[in-house]
Design an enzyme around this catalytic site. Structure first.
Site, PDB file in Angstrom:
ATOM      1  CG  HIS A   1     -13.186   3.084   2.900  1.00 44.49           C
ATOM      2  ND1 HIS A   1     -13.994   4.018   3.487  1.00 44.49           N
ATOM      3  CD2 HIS A   1     -11.921   3.381   3.247  1.00 44.49           C
ATOM      4  CE1 HIS A   1     -13.246   4.884   4.169  1.00 44.49           C
ATOM      5  NE2 HIS A   1     -11.982   4.511   4.031  1.00 44.49           N
TER       6      HIS A   1
ATOM      7  CD  GLU B   1      -9.136  -1.238   4.093  1.00 46.96           C
ATOM      8  OE1 GLU B   1      -8.884  -0.765   5.215  1.00 46.96           O
ATOM      9  OE2 GLU B   1      -9.295  -0.544   3.089  1.00 46.96           O
TER      10      GLU B   1
ATOM     11  NE  ARG C   1      -6.199   1.471  -0.250  1.00 42.91           N
ATOM     12  CZ  ARG C   1      -6.217   2.668   0.334  1.00 42.91           C
ATOM     13  NH1 ARG C   1      -5.103   3.179   0.826  1.00 42.91           N
ATOM     14  NH2 ARG C   1      -7.330   3.336   0.431  1.00 42.91           N
TER      15      ARG C   1
ATOM     16  NE  ARG D   1     -11.021  12.581   2.999  1.00 43.47           N
ATOM     17  CZ  ARG D   1     -10.727  11.277   3.116  1.00 43.47           C
ATOM     18  NH1 ARG D   1     -11.620  10.410   3.552  1.00 43.47           N
ATOM     19  NH2 ARG D   1      -9.531  10.847   2.761  1.00 43.47           N
TER      20      ARG D   1
ATOM     21  CG  ASN E   1      -1.881   1.104   1.288  1.00 39.36           C
ATOM     22  OD1 ASN E   1      -1.794   2.039   0.496  1.00 39.36           O
ATOM     23  ND2 ASN E   1      -2.810   1.036   2.221  1.00 39.36           N
TER      24      ASN E   1
END
Ligand code: ADP
Length: 381
Positions: A163, A367, A74, A224, A10
Site C-alpha cells: 500500500h 493511489e 502499478r 486476512r 492496475n
C-alpha cells in the site's frame, strides 16, 4: 515529451483497472474496469487491454493520442531492487519477473499488463510504480525479522510493506491539510480497506509499516488474519493435517473479519452489531484492539506524533471504527470530536477537537493519482 496525460493501469490476475489522468490540472478523463479475464469474451490480458484501448478511443482519448505522455503501471512487489519508480526497459521487466516468488499472486499479472501495453505502444514511455517502494526507507531495525541472517537473506525474508503509494499520498495530503511542510510532520497513516495496513511516517519518510514479507502481516483485515504466532502454521500442519496451500488460503482468504463472523464488509458488521449480534461485535472488537496496538506502537516509534490519518474504504467511511480506535487516548494527546467524526464528507478533513495535540484526520486516498504523478515526474525529467 508533448502530452500531459498519463494512463494508469492496475493489472490483477482476473481484472484490469484503468484511469486516464491529465497531469496539467489533475483531472480524471476516464476510468474503468475490465473484469473476468480468462472467462468468456475476455480471453486474456491482451484482450482486456485491447478493450481498454477501444473504450478510450470511443471517448476520443485513444492510446495513439499525442496527448498521452506515458503509461504508469502499478506493480505490487519491488523487493529490495526497486526503491523508486522505474522507467520500463527489457531489463526492468526481467527484474520484476525475478521477484515473482515474493508475490506469486500479483507480480505475474502486473508483468503481463506491462508486456501487453508495451506491444500496443512500443514507443511510449512506461513506468513501473511499486507498492513496496515507499517503505524501502525503513531502518534495518524495523525491516528485519529476528531470523537467522543467512537464511533470511538467501530467501529475501524481510519486511517490505505494501500500500506504499497510498501511504505516500496520504502522508503528504495530511501535511497539506495541516498547512505544513511534509518534512515537519510525523504521521501515523491507517489505510483500512479490505486489505489494511498502518505506517509510521517521520517527516514524509516511512520508518515502519505493519505489512511484512507479504500483505498478511499486521492489522486484522477483511479476509486476512494479520499478526499471528508463526508456530500456529506448524500446529495446523502437524496437528490439523493441513497442507501449506490450505493454510495459505485459510490465513489469506478465510480469516480476518470474514473468518471471525462470516462477513468481511464493515457495513454489514455494523448493521449486525446494531442488532446485538455477539459474533459481529467480537470481530469488531478484535479488529479495533489490533488497530489500537499499532497506534500505540507507532507513537513510541515516532516519539512525537503530529497527525493520525484514516484512509481507504473503512477509514474514510466508518465513524464507528474511528471512534473506537481513538477512544480514551487523551494521554496520547488524541481527542476526537464526536460531531466532526460523524459528519460525512468527501475531501480531507479534521475530526479532532481544537484542543487535541494530535490532529486526527480523514484523508481520502488516491493511489491512481499518486501513480500518475510519480510516472509523470519520471518522464518529465
Ligand atoms: P480495497 O482494499 O479492496 O481497495 P477499499 O479501500 O475500497 O478496499 O475498502 C473496501 C471496504 O471498505 C469494504 O469491504 C467495507 O468493509 C468498507 N466500507 C466501504 N464503505 C463503507 C461504509 N460506508 N461504512 C463502513 N465500511 C465501509
Amino acid at each position: 515529451m508533448n502530452g500531459s496525460r498519463v494512463l494508469v493501469l492496475n493489472s490483477g490476475s482476473s481484472s484490469v483497472k484503468y484511469q486516464l489522468l491529465d497531469m496539467a490540472d489533475g483531472t480524471r478523463l476516464a476510468s474503468g474496469l475490465v473484469e473476468r479475464i480468462g472467462e468468456g469474451p475476455v480471453a486474456d490480458h491482451a484482450a482486456a487491454l485491447k478493450q481498454v484501448a477501444e473504450e478510450l478511443a470511443r471517448q476520443d482519448l485513444g492510446l495513439d493520442s499525442p496527448e498521452l505522455a506515458a503509461v504508469g503501471h502499478r506493480v505490487v512487489h519491488g523487493g529490495t531492487r526497486f526503491t523508486e519508480p522505474a522507467l520500463i526497459t527489457d531489463e526492468v521487466v526481467e527484474e520484476i519477473e525475478k521477484l515473482i516468488p515474493l508475490a506469486p499472486l500479483h507480480n505475474p499479472a502486473n508483468v503481463t499488463g506491462i508486456k501487453v501495453a508495451r506491444e500496443l505502444r512500443p514507443d511510449l514511455p512506461q513506468v513501473a510504480v511499486f507498492d513496496t517502494a515507499f517503505h524501502s526507507t525503513m531502518p534495518e531495525s524495523a525491516a528485519r525479522y529476528a531470523v537467522d541472517v543467512d537464511t533470511a537473506d538467501r530467501f529475501g525474508v524481510r519486511r517490505y510493506g505494501f500500500h506504499g503509494t497510498s501511504h505516500a499520498y496520504v502522508s503528504r495530503a495530511t501535511a497539506a491539510l495541516l498547512d505544513r511542510d511534509v518534512s515537519e510532520v510525523n504521521t501515523i497513516v491507517l489505510h483500512l480497506g479490505n486489505g489494511a495496513s498502518a505506517s509510521a511516517v517521520r517527516g514524509g519518510v516511512c520508518v515502519d509499516t505493519s505489512m511484512g514479507l507479504t500483505p498478511l502481516e499486521g492489522l486484522v483485515m477483511g479476509t486476512r488474519s494479520g499478526d499471528l504466532d508463526a508456530a500456529a502454521i506448524f500446529h495446523l500442519s502437524r496437528v490439523g493435517g493441513m497442507s501449506i496451500d490450505e493454510i495459505d488460503t485459510l490465513l489469506n482468504k478465510r480469516s480476518g473479519l470474514l473468518g471471525l463472523c462470516g462477513d468481511n464488509d464493515m457495513r454489514e458488521i455494523g448493521r449486525r452489531m446494531g442488532e446485538g449480534d455477539a459474533e459481529a461485535q467480537l470481530a469488531f472488537d478484535i479488529y479495533i484492539h489490533r488497530l489500537r496496538k499499532y497506534v500505540g506502537a507507532y507513537t513510541a516509534v515516532l516519539g512525537r506524533v503530529d497527525a493520525i490519518a484514516f484512509t481507504a474504504g473503512v477509514g474514510e467511511n466508518s465513524a464507528a471504527v474511528r471512534e473506537a480506535a481513538m477512544r480514551g487516548l487523551t494521554a496520547f494527546g488524541v481527542e476526537v470530536d464526536a460531531v466532526r467524526n460523524a459528519l460525512r464528507g468527501s475531501g480531507a478533513r479534521l475530526i479532532s477537537t481544537e484542543n487535541s495535540r494530535v490532529a486526527v484526520a480523514v484523508v481520502p486516498t488516491d493511489e491512481e493519482l499518486e501513480i500518475a504523478s510519480q510516472t509523470f515526474d519520471l518522464v518529465s525529467d
